[in-house]
Design a protein around this motif. Structure first.
Motif, PDB file in Angstrom:
ATOM      1  N   HIS A  61     -22.759  48.174 -72.289  1.00 53.81           N
ATOM      2  CA  HIS A  61     -23.084  47.023 -71.453  1.00 53.81           C
ATOM      3  C   HIS A  61     -23.515  45.845 -72.311  1.00 53.81           C
ATOM      4  CE1 HIS A  61     -25.094  44.413 -68.565  1.00 53.81           C
ATOM      5  NE2 HIS A  61     -24.399  45.024 -67.639  1.00 53.81           N
ATOM      6  N   LEU A  62     -24.270  46.127 -73.356  1.00 49.12           N
ATOM      7  CA  LEU A  62     -24.796  45.071 -74.218  1.00 49.12           C
ATOM      8  C   LEU A  62     -23.680  44.210 -74.800  1.00 49.12           C
ATOM      9  CD1 LEU A  62     -27.732  45.528 -76.673  1.00 49.12           C
ATOM     10  CD2 LEU A  62     -25.631  44.529 -77.514  1.00 49.12           C
ATOM     11  N   VAL A  63     -22.556  44.839 -75.182  1.00 50.91           N
ATOM     12  CA  VAL A  63     -21.457  44.083 -75.796  1.00 50.91           C
ATOM     13  C   VAL A  63     -20.392  43.680 -74.783  1.00 50.91           C
ATOM     14  CG1 VAL A  63     -21.807  45.192 -78.028  1.00 50.91           C
ATOM     15  CG2 VAL A  63     -20.119  46.144 -76.433  1.00 50.91           C
ATOM     16  N   GLY A  64     -20.609  43.978 -73.496  1.00 51.51           N
ATOM     17  CA  GLY A  64     -19.614  43.642 -72.483  1.00 51.51           C
ATOM     18  C   GLY A  64     -18.335  44.433 -72.635  1.00 51.51           C
ATOM     19  N   ALA A  65     -18.455  45.718 -72.971  1.00 51.54           N
ATOM     20  CA  ALA A  65     -17.272  46.556 -73.193  1.00 51.54           C
ATOM     21  C   ALA A  65     -16.487  46.751 -71.902  1.00 51.54           C
ATOM     22  CB  ALA A  65     -17.688  47.912 -73.761  1.00 51.54           C
ATOM     23  N   ASP A  66     -15.189  46.932 -72.053  1.00 47.20           N
ATOM     24  CA  ASP A  66     -14.308  47.197 -70.918  1.00 47.20           C
ATOM     25  C   ASP A  66     -14.226  48.689 -70.607  1.00 47.20           C
ATOM     26  OD1 ASP A  66     -13.434  44.407 -70.703  1.00 47.20           O
ATOM     27  OD2 ASP A  66     -12.420  44.804 -72.606  1.00 47.20           O
ATOM     28  N   ALA A  67     -14.656  49.534 -71.547  1.00 46.16           N
ATOM     29  CA  ALA A  67     -14.594  50.979 -71.337  1.00 46.16           C
ATOM     30  C   ALA A  67     -15.495  51.674 -72.339  1.00 46.16           C
ATOM     31  CB  ALA A  67     -13.163  51.499 -71.464  1.00 46.16           C
ATOM     32  N   LEU A  68     -15.862  52.913 -72.014  1.00 44.00           N
ATOM     33  CA  LEU A  68     -16.672  53.764 -72.896  1.00 44.00           C
ATOM     34  C   LEU A  68     -15.955  55.096 -73.046  1.00 44.00           C
ATOM     35  CD1 LEU A  68     -19.304  54.677 -74.378  1.00 44.00           C
ATOM     36  CD2 LEU A  68     -20.237  55.241 -72.117  1.00 44.00           C
ATOM     37  N   VAL A  69     -15.797  55.548 -74.287  1.00 47.13           N
ATOM     38  CA  VAL A  69     -15.197  56.853 -74.568  1.00 47.13           C
ATOM     39  C   VAL A  69     -16.248  57.734 -75.234  1.00 47.13           C
ATOM     40  CG1 VAL A  69     -13.465  58.098 -75.919  1.00 47.13           C
ATOM     41  CG2 VAL A  69     -12.851  55.978 -74.742  1.00 47.13           C
ATOM     42  N   SER A  79     -22.046  53.068 -63.130  1.00 42.20           N
ATOM     43  CA  SER A  79     -22.825  52.332 -62.140  1.00 42.20           C
ATOM     44  C   SER A  79     -22.920  50.858 -62.493  1.00 42.20           C
ATOM     45  CB  SER A  79     -24.231  52.934 -62.014  1.00 42.20           C
ATOM     46  OG  SER A  79     -24.987  52.708 -63.200  1.00 42.20           O
ATOM     47  N   SER A  80     -22.596  50.527 -63.730  1.00 35.31           N
ATOM     48  CA  SER A  80     -22.627  49.140 -64.189  1.00 35.31           C
ATOM     49  C   SER A  80     -21.232  48.562 -64.355  1.00 35.31           C
ATOM     50  CB  SER A  80     -23.386  49.056 -65.519  1.00 35.31           C
ATOM     51  OG  SER A  80     -24.678  49.595 -65.390  1.00 35.31           O
ATOM     52  N   GLY A  81     -20.237  49.230 -63.770  1.00 40.62           N
ATOM     53  CA  GLY A  81     -18.890  48.685 -63.761  1.00 40.62           C
ATOM     54  C   GLY A  81     -18.030  49.029 -64.954  1.00 40.62           C
ATOM     55  N   ILE A  82     -18.439  50.034 -65.757  1.00 40.17           N
ATOM     56  CA  ILE A  82     -17.693  50.389 -66.965  1.00 40.17           C
ATOM     57  C   ILE A  82     -17.076  51.774 -66.801  1.00 40.17           C
ATOM     58  CG2 ILE A  82     -17.825  50.792 -69.459  1.00 40.17           C
ATOM     59  CD1 ILE A  82     -20.307  48.957 -69.468  1.00 40.17           C
ATOM     60  N   PRO A  83     -15.729  51.898 -66.802  1.00 35.42           N
ATOM     61  CA  PRO A  83     -15.104  53.221 -66.703  1.00 35.42           C
ATOM     62  C   PRO A  83     -15.324  54.022 -67.979  1.00 35.42           C
ATOM     63  CG  PRO A  83     -13.441  51.562 -67.155  1.00 35.42           C
ATOM     64  CD  PRO A  83     -14.737  50.814 -66.934  1.00 35.42           C
ATOM     65  N   VAL A  84     -15.303  55.357 -67.834  1.00 37.73           N
ATOM     66  CA  VAL A  84     -15.630  56.241 -68.948  1.00 37.73           C
ATOM     67  C   VAL A  84     -14.575  57.333 -69.075  1.00 37.73           C
ATOM     68  CG1 VAL A  84     -17.335  57.866 -69.874  1.00 37.73           C
ATOM     69  CG2 VAL A  84     -18.096  55.827 -68.631  1.00 37.73           C
ATOM     70  N   LEU A  85     -14.256  57.670 -70.317  1.00 36.70           N
ATOM     71  CA  LEU A  85     -13.389  58.820 -70.599  1.00 36.70           C
ATOM     72  C   LEU A  85     -14.158  59.779 -71.486  1.00 36.70           C
ATOM     73  CD1 LEU A  85     -10.522  60.019 -70.248  1.00 36.70           C
ATOM     74  CD2 LEU A  85      -9.923  58.948 -72.424  1.00 36.70           C
ATOM     75  N   LEU A  86     -14.211  61.040 -71.089  1.00 36.66           N
ATOM     76  CA  LEU A  86     -14.945  62.062 -71.833  1.00 36.66           C
ATOM     77  C   LEU A  86     -13.959  63.127 -72.296  1.00 36.66           C
ATOM     78  CD1 LEU A  86     -18.256  63.766 -70.668  1.00 36.66           C
ATOM     79  CD2 LEU A  86     -16.392  65.098 -71.621  1.00 36.66           C
TER      80      LEU A  86
END
Length: 379
Positions: free
Chosen positions: A169-177, A237-244
Motif C-alpha cells: 500500500h505504501l508504494v501504491g502497488a498494483d498487486a502483491l505476490v 481489503s485495501s484494493g490490492i489483489p494477491v497471488l500466493l
C-alpha cells in the motif's frame, strides 16, 4: 487452472508495480544458511518482470536465518542478543548476494531496512514512502527487510508477510505476490494427504472451514500460512489483489499468474494517511463510545465529540492514535485524538456548548478518523 484467468489473476499479471515477498524457508536452510541458487532463481524471475516493463519491490526475509551457519549456530536462538547478532551477519550476506545476482541483469539492488517505528510513526512512514518511490523511479529494485539487528520486540524468523502488505500500500502497488515453500492455499494440511488446493478466494465465504495452521515446517520460518492469509486479507481489503504460491513457481507467478491461489481485491484504495491510521499506526489508548457516537462515527463519517465518549483508557498525548470502541468493547474506528488523556475525563459526556471556548473542539476530527467496521446500510 482454467484456460481463462480470473479477474484477480489478470490484475496480477498486468500489474505495473508489484511487491514480491519471499520467506526464509525459500532462501535458506537451518544447517547451510543462505542458498544462493534459490536466491538467483528468484532474481531471475524478478528481473524478467522488470525487463517486461514492471517495477518490483522485493520484501525478503532470511537475515537471521542466513546468519546462523556463519556463526556456527545449529538451531535458531531464543535470546534477543543472539538473534540480533545473527541478523547483523546474515543481513550483510543477504544484501551482498542480492546485489551480485541482480548485477547479472544490469540492475541495482537497494537495501531498505525498516523497523516498526518506520510504519508506526507518520513522519517515518512518509519518508519510507518517498525513498521507495524514488528508488523505483531510478530503475532500482528495492529489497526491503525488517531491521532485525536493532528491533527489540517480536523478532521472528522470516515473518515479513504483514510488512509486505504494508509496503504494497505504501508504494501504491498494483498487486502483491507472496512466495513461500507451499504452492497454494489448501483447505487443510497438505502434508497429511486429502487436502485440496483453493485456487480462488473472492471473499470470506471462500475461506469458510479453512485451517491455515500457524507455523512453517522448515525450521527457519515462523510466518506460516496463517500469516500469509492475514497479509492477503489486509492487502485485498485495501484494493490490492494477491497471488500466493511457491517460490519454485516464481517465474509463473510473475508471468502469467496462472499458479497458486489468487485473492481478489475486496475493498477500495485508501489514501496513504487513512491506511496508516487503520493498519500501521500504533494505538496508545482507547475511547469508549455510546451507541449514538458509534453511529455518527461509523455510519455518518462524522467527528467524535466529547458528548459521545463514555470512558477513557491509556496514557496518550494530543496527536497520538487511539482506538474507538463501542459499548461492548468492539473496535469500530481509529483516529488521531486532539486531547491529552489527562484532559478528557472532565469532558466525557458533556455537550460542546457546556464547555469553555478553548475546549469546544472535536475529540477526534473526521479528517483524522477511519472506521474499522462497515457502516450499516438502511433501505
Amino acid at each position: 487452472m482454467t484456460a481463462e484467468l480470473s479477474p484477480a489473476r489478470q490484475a496480477v499479471a498486468a500489474a505495473q508495480r508489484i511487491v514480491v515477498k519471499v520467506g526464509s524457508s525459500s532462501l535458506t536452510t537451518a544447517h547451510d544458511g543462505l542458498d544462493t541458487e534459490r536466491l538467483s532463481a528468484l532474481v531471475d524471475a524478478v528481473a524478467g518482470r522488470v525487463a517486461a516493463g514492471g517495477q518490483v519491490v522485493l520484501v525478503s526475509s532470511g537475515a537471521i536465518a542466513a546468519g546462523l551457519a556463519p556463526l556456527g549456530l545449529r538451531r535458531k536462538p531464543k535470546d534477543l542478543a543472539t538473534k540480533q547478532a545473527a541478523a547483523s551477519v546474515g543481513q550483510e550476506a543477504l544484501a551482498r548476494a542480492y546485489a551480485e545476482s541482480f548485477t547479472r541483469y544490469g540492475l541495482v539492488a537497494a537495501q531498505v531496512l525498516l523497523t516498526a517505528d518506520d510504519v508506526v510513526r507518520r513522519v517515518h512512514y512518509r519518508n519510507a514512502q518517498r525513498t521507495l518511490n524514488r528508488l523505483l523511479g531510478l530503475g532500482a529494485v528495492p529489497v526491503v527487510n525488517e531491521n532485525d539487528t536493532v528491533a527489540t520486540t517480536e523478532i521472528r524468523f522470516g515473518d515479513n508477510d504483514r510488512l509486505a502488505a504494508l509496503v504494497a500500500h505504501l508504494v501504491g502497488a498494483d498487486a502483491l505476490v507472496l512466495l513461500s515453500d507451499v504452492d497454494a492455499l489448501y483447505d487443510g494440511d497438505p502434508r497429511g494427504g486429502g487436502a485440496s488446493a483453493i485456487t480462488e478466494v473472492n471473499g470470506p465465504a471462500d475461506m469458510a472451514g479453512v485451517d491455515a495452521g500457524s507455523t512453517g515446517s522448515s525450521g527457519v520460518g515462523t510466518g506460516g500460512m496463517a500469516s500469509k492469509v492475514g497479509a492477503a486479507r489486509l492487502a485485498c481489503s485495501s484494493g490490492i489483489p494477491v497471488l500466493l504460491t511457491s517460490s519454485r513457481l516464481a517465474d509463473s507467478a510473475l508471468g502469467a499468474a496462472d499458479v497458486g491461489t489468487a485473492f481478489a481485491a475486496t475493498g477500495s484504495r485508501m489514501s496513504a494517511r487513512r491506511f496508516w491510521l487503520a493498519h500501521a499506526a500504533g494505538a496508545t489508548g482507547r475511547l469508549w463510545l455510546d451507541d449514538g457516537a458509534v453511529a455518527a462515527v461509523v455510519d455518518g463519517r462524522r467527528s467524535l465529540l466529547p458528548a459521545g465518549v463514555t470512558a477513557v483508557e491509556g496514557s496518550f498525548d494530543g496527536g497520538d492514535v487511539v482506538e474507538l470502541v463501542d459499548p461492548a468493547g468492539v473496535l469500530v474506528a481509529r483516529g488521531v485524538v486532539a486531547y491529552d488523556a489527562a484532559e478528557l475525563p472532565d469532558l466525557v459526556g458533556r455537550s460542546t456548548h457546556d464547555l469553555p471556548p478553548e475546549q469546544r473542539r472535536e475529540v477526534v476530527h473526521a479528517d483524522d478518523l477511519v472506521a474499522m467496521r462497515r457502516p450499516v446500510r438502511t433501505a
